[in-house]
Design a protein around this motif. Sequence first.
Motif: not given
Length: 424
Positions: A144-145, A289-291, A303-307
Amino acid sequence: MSLPENTMVLIVGAGPAGLTAALALAYHGCRDFVIANATVERRNVSRAYSTNPATVEHRFSGRVTVSSDQGEEYQNRIPSSQIFKAKLDSPKKYSLPPPTLTYLSPPKTVVGMKQSEKDPRITNVSFEDGRVIRARYIIGADGARSVIRTIAGIKFSDPEGPNIVSRVLSQMVAADVTFEPEPTGPLTLEGHFNGTVSSDSFFMLIPFGNRFNVELTREGKPTTKSIFRVSCAIPMKSGEPPHAPPKEYIQDMIDTCGPVCILSSDSSLNQTPVKIDQVVWSTRFRTHSAIADRTFTRLGAAIFLFGDAAHVHSPAGGQGINLAIRDAIFLAEAVTKHIQAAAEDPDVDDTILQEIVETRHVRALETIGFTKKLLKLASLAYDSYAWWMPFSWASIRDLMLRISGRFHFVQSKVAWGMSGLERR
């Protein structure tokens, strides 16, 4: 073991999402990757405790092969009323042997990313020890950080705006504990989920049994006793919970909010009073919650983000780790396809990547919405609606659950929502 200077795929984060991505890449034939784990101390704690059918169906295909030894039975309760109950078959017999991870680096913290001057499709990733690794694809699964998200300049916020949280369930404590003597009765059967709702809290008890004691107590005092997960909402009026709640805090929490007939330490309330013997692990967290506003960008490399780096939400329904694992499975497959396409055409566009990240972003929004509905339902207050209406919304909820929960189609509807199959 030192980091190599070049890799096709750099995975930052060695939690469930990062390791699943590595397994999925290997399954699809990509072996040129590095996992950079930023956590210095590895912790063997249960944390997430369930894998839902939408995730299991991908384990069936052999993509991911983490499985339990036997089937589990799940059950939700409100006081004196069973909501639903389901028996799931063991996924182990459907799984295939996992591929071997090709490389796992020692703890490394990313401090910078810069597009390569020699190749516009490569990013130079700098680590705190001064070393640099060049990668064509970077997977940010660093929580999350997320450092990757921060460096890439990607915003991270609640899709419904700030401060949209439940006043009852905004802060929670979770712990794995053993009891002396061990509690007995239907609510303590391994594999059952048991929930107790009160006016300003929600308490959950999940018996784990002792099948995983070696793993869960590896860093603490060994035990042969059954381990129980206890989770509880802490009212705001009680103040902020301590960082790692100690035994005394958790015992008071159980006595105040837990099912008194089996867990209370007060002999006047429980004929067989029980007390916490050992706290295996404990934590506190907020149910926000955040996205990320986007989960794919380019800074030279893709570059990808997941989890949790891409989305966080309340633990209601046990959806978090399942969404992260499915993110990793689908994105790793798309990355492999893009690598293969780029080998044939170096100027291939990012359509393959863009399509999958847009789909996963929609699934994340759906999951956040689903968990917020569950949170809202669980946090209804028992305060009377008005002087002329001596009922509360929580009382109406309990009555409706007691009545509707007896019907098979309602049980099926609840099970379908919890399964994640409508949000693959």
